[in-house]
Design a protein around this motif. Structure first.
Motif, PDB file in Angstrom:
ATOM      1  N   TYR A  31      -6.651  -0.703  -1.292  1.00 36.22           N
ATOM      2  CA  TYR A  31      -5.795  -1.105  -0.166  1.00 36.22           C
ATOM      3  C   TYR A  31      -6.415  -0.679   1.163  1.00 36.22           C
ATOM      4  O   TYR A  31      -6.476  -1.475   2.115  1.00 36.22           O
ATOM      5  CB  TYR A  31      -4.398  -0.488  -0.288  1.00 36.22           C
ATOM      6  CG  TYR A  31      -3.716  -0.350   1.052  1.00 36.22           C
ATOM      7  CD1 TYR A  31      -3.188  -1.451   1.709  1.00 36.22           C
ATOM      8  CD2 TYR A  31      -3.640   0.900   1.699  1.00 36.22           C
ATOM      9  CE1 TYR A  31      -2.601  -1.335   2.966  1.00 36.22           C
ATOM     10  CE2 TYR A  31      -3.053   1.020   2.944  1.00 36.22           C
ATOM     11  CZ  TYR A  31      -2.533  -0.100   3.583  1.00 36.22           C
ATOM     12  OH  TYR A  31      -1.975   0.015   4.830  1.00 36.22           O
ATOM     13  N   TYR A  84      -5.140   2.339  -4.501  1.00 36.20           N
ATOM     14  CA  TYR A  84      -4.826   2.694  -3.112  1.00 36.20           C
ATOM     15  C   TYR A  84      -6.091   2.718  -2.252  1.00 36.20           C
ATOM     16  O   TYR A  84      -6.060   2.305  -1.088  1.00 36.20           O
ATOM     17  CB  TYR A  84      -4.125   4.053  -3.044  1.00 36.20           C
ATOM     18  CG  TYR A  84      -3.588   4.346  -1.659  1.00 36.20           C
ATOM     19  CD1 TYR A  84      -2.510   3.620  -1.159  1.00 36.20           C
ATOM     20  CD2 TYR A  84      -4.167   5.304  -0.850  1.00 36.20           C
ATOM     21  CE1 TYR A  84      -2.022   3.846   0.116  1.00 36.20           C
ATOM     22  CE2 TYR A  84      -3.687   5.546   0.421  1.00 36.20           C
ATOM     23  CZ  TYR A  84      -2.611   4.816   0.907  1.00 36.20           C
ATOM     24  OH  TYR A  84      -2.136   5.040   2.170  1.00 36.20           O
ATOM     25  N   PHE A 120      -3.656   4.393  -9.912  1.00 35.25           N
ATOM     26  CA  PHE A 120      -2.993   4.334  -8.607  1.00 35.25           C
ATOM     27  C   PHE A 120      -3.940   4.749  -7.488  1.00 35.25           C
ATOM     28  O   PHE A 120      -3.981   4.117  -6.422  1.00 35.25           O
ATOM     29  CB  PHE A 120      -1.756   5.250  -8.597  1.00 35.25           C
ATOM     30  CG  PHE A 120      -0.515   4.597  -9.128  1.00 35.25           C
ATOM     31  CD1 PHE A 120       0.022   3.482  -8.498  1.00 35.25           C
ATOM     32  CD2 PHE A 120       0.136   5.089 -10.244  1.00 35.25           C
ATOM     33  CE1 PHE A 120       1.184   2.879  -8.971  1.00 35.25           C
ATOM     34  CE2 PHE A 120       1.286   4.495 -10.734  1.00 35.25           C
ATOM     35  CZ  PHE A 120       1.808   3.392 -10.099  1.00 35.25           C
ATOM     36  N   TYR A 169      -2.053   2.377   9.157  1.00 36.54           N
ATOM     37  CA  TYR A 169      -2.408   3.636   8.504  1.00 36.54           C
ATOM     38  C   TYR A 169      -1.410   4.740   8.847  1.00 36.54           C
ATOM     39  O   TYR A 169      -1.148   5.625   8.026  1.00 36.54           O
ATOM     40  CB  TYR A 169      -3.823   4.058   8.904  1.00 36.54           C
ATOM     41  CG  TYR A 169      -4.913   3.237   8.234  1.00 36.54           C
ATOM     42  CD1 TYR A 169      -4.638   2.466   7.109  1.00 36.54           C
ATOM     43  CD2 TYR A 169      -6.206   3.234   8.727  1.00 36.54           C
ATOM     44  CE1 TYR A 169      -5.623   1.719   6.495  1.00 36.54           C
ATOM     45  CE2 TYR A 169      -7.214   2.484   8.110  1.00 36.54           C
ATOM     46  CZ  TYR A 169      -6.904   1.720   6.998  1.00 36.54           C
ATOM     47  OH  TYR A 169      -7.890   0.986   6.380  1.00 36.54           O
ATOM     48  N   GLY A 175       0.816  -1.213   0.000  1.00 33.01           N
ATOM     49  CA  GLY A 175       0.000   0.000   0.000  1.00 33.01           C
ATOM     50  C   GLY A 175       0.845   1.257   0.000  1.00 33.01           C
ATOM     51  O   GLY A 175       0.579   2.208  -0.736  1.00 33.01           O
ATOM     52  N   GLN A 197       1.513   4.762   6.470  1.00 34.87           N
ATOM     53  CA  GLN A 197       1.187   5.362   5.173  1.00 34.87           C
ATOM     54  C   GLN A 197       1.328   6.886   5.234  1.00 34.87           C
ATOM     55  O   GLN A 197       1.915   7.505   4.345  1.00 34.87           O
ATOM     56  CB  GLN A 197      -0.261   5.003   4.789  1.00 34.87           C
ATOM     57  CG  GLN A 197      -0.568   3.526   4.803  1.00 34.87           C
ATOM     58  CD  GLN A 197       0.213   2.746   3.767  1.00 34.87           C
ATOM     59  OE1 GLN A 197       0.170   3.063   2.580  1.00 34.87           O
ATOM     60  NE2 GLN A 197       0.939   1.733   4.203  1.00 34.87           N
ATOM     61  N   ILE A 206       2.328   1.771  -3.450  1.00 39.05           N
ATOM     62  CA  ILE A 206       1.341   2.294  -4.400  1.00 39.05           C
ATOM     63  C   ILE A 206       1.202   3.805  -4.227  1.00 39.05           C
ATOM     64  O   ILE A 206       1.184   4.564  -5.202  1.00 39.05           O
ATOM     65  CB  ILE A 206      -0.017   1.597  -4.201  1.00 39.05           C
ATOM     66  CG1 ILE A 206       0.077   0.134  -4.601  1.00 39.05           C
ATOM     67  CG2 ILE A 206      -1.114   2.301  -5.018  1.00 39.05           C
ATOM     68  CD1 ILE A 206      -1.113  -0.694  -4.159  1.00 39.05           C
ATOM     69  N   LEU A 207       1.120   4.246  -2.974  1.00 39.36           N
ATOM     70  CA  LEU A 207       0.966   5.670  -2.690  1.00 39.36           C
ATOM     71  C   LEU A 207       2.208   6.458  -3.112  1.00 39.36           C
ATOM     72  O   LEU A 207       2.112   7.468  -3.822  1.00 39.36           O
ATOM     73  CB  LEU A 207       0.702   5.868  -1.194  1.00 39.36           C
ATOM     74  CG  LEU A 207       0.556   7.316  -0.703  1.00 39.36           C
ATOM     75  CD1 LEU A 207      -0.587   8.026  -1.435  1.00 39.36           C
ATOM     76  CD2 LEU A 207       0.325   7.346   0.801  1.00 39.36           C
ATOM     77  N   CYS A 208       3.376   6.012  -2.692  1.00 39.49           N
ATOM     78  CA  CYS A 208       4.630   6.720  -2.981  1.00 39.49           C
ATOM     79  C   CYS A 208       4.940   6.734  -4.474  1.00 39.49           C
ATOM     80  O   CYS A 208       5.182   7.794  -5.066  1.00 39.49           O
ATOM     81  CB  CYS A 208       5.777   6.069  -2.204  1.00 39.49           C
ATOM     82  SG  CYS A 208       7.393   6.817  -2.490  1.00 39.49           S
TER      83      CYS A 208
END
Length: 285
Positions: free
Chosen positions: A101, A98, A94, A125, A66, A128, A69-71
């Motif tokens: 996720y 996310y 993306f 969380y 996760g 993230q 995917i964000l980065c």
């Protein structure tokens, strides 16, 4: 002596890699900082899971995925390495994945038999927001005028702030800055680090004027102040986390330096703060 040599060599390699990656940008930037994100997330989740007695490998893999995917998604969109249409489609993909996720991670916790399910979910969380989001947002620097040089200046200011704080604090430090979390930090060291960071603004502006055409000397000095303040807070935040868990270093992957998270703790707060500052300069200049 061996530890000092290892620390010096590791520091030189680390600084050289960051300078090369920032100035080159593109896929080098995405690959390098995606790797940094993976290592930092692994260290963070390993530390947090040890504090709640138990590490679920499936949850760990999903959380790191996760964060990636964000980065990576933010980097790909901000660096615009592909056509505008492809970038837009990629960004939407993306974002959707996310969101999936975030939903899947909630559902996974329902089936967990851990004694502190809410704590494990909160840690998931938090990683993230604390690690993956700032590292992804860092790519927004490339959307600003003189962006890559400002990004490199930000890193140098962080390093100078740390150096100034250590040198001045070691020589003159008498008044504790935050003894509850970091007994060694002093107000004298904080002011010294801030002075080093702000002073570098004059070197950047007057020695490399072609690279900082779109920002004034006052703007660069302001950047130094923001970096100095949030760099210290970033260090204190990680110290708070480690103190609560009862560890000295986040890991041992970097000889003489500890873990990746120990090296980027300041960066994680400096990135969003400086982006807000620089965006405000661009909007209201």
């Amino acid at each position: 002596m061996k530890n000092l040599i290892a620390r010096t060599i590791t520091g030189i390699i680390y600084v050289a890699l960051i300078c090369f990656t920032v100035l080159t940008g593109g896929w080098y930037f995405i690959i390098f900082f995606s790797l940094i994100a993976i290592l930092a997330l692994w260290e963070f989740y390993h530390l947090c899971n040890s504090s709640v007695k138990g590490e679920n490998i499936t949850t760990l893999v999903v959380d790191i995925a996760g964060g990636m995917i964000l980065c990576t998604g933010l980097c790909c969109v901000n660096l615009s390495l592909l056509s505008p249409f492809t970038t837009a489609v990629l960004g939407g993909t993306f974002f959707t994945v996310y969101l999936l996720y975030l939903t899947v991670r909630l559902v996974m916790q329902i089936y967990s038999h851990e004694s502190s399910p809410h704590s494990k979910l909160a840690y998931s969380y938090m990683g993230q927001m604390y690690i993956a989001l700032p590292l992804g947002l860092m790519s927004m620097y490339y959307t600003l005028p003189d962006g890559k040089y400002l990004l490199l200046a930000m890193f140098i200011m962080i390093w100078l702030n740390d150096t100034g704080a250590f040198c001045v604090g070691s020589l003159l430090g008498k008044h504790k800055l935050f003894p509850r979390i970091s007994p060694k930090k002093s107000w004298e060291g904080f002011i010294g680090g801030m002075a080093f960071a702000v002073s570098s603004a004059f070197i950047f502006k007057f020695c490399f004027p072609n690279h900082f055409e779109n920002i004034s000397i006052a703007g660069l000095c302001g950047l130094g102040l923001v970096v100095g303040a949030f760099s210290t807070w970033g260090d204190l935040v990680e110290s708070m986390i480690k103190r609560a868990i009862g560890v000295k270093d986040s890991g041992n992957i970097l000889p003489g330096h500890g873990g990746i998270l120990d090296r980027i703790d300041s960066l994680l707060l400096v990135v969003p703060a400086t982006l807000l500052y620089l965006t405000a300069l661009v909007l209201y200049a």
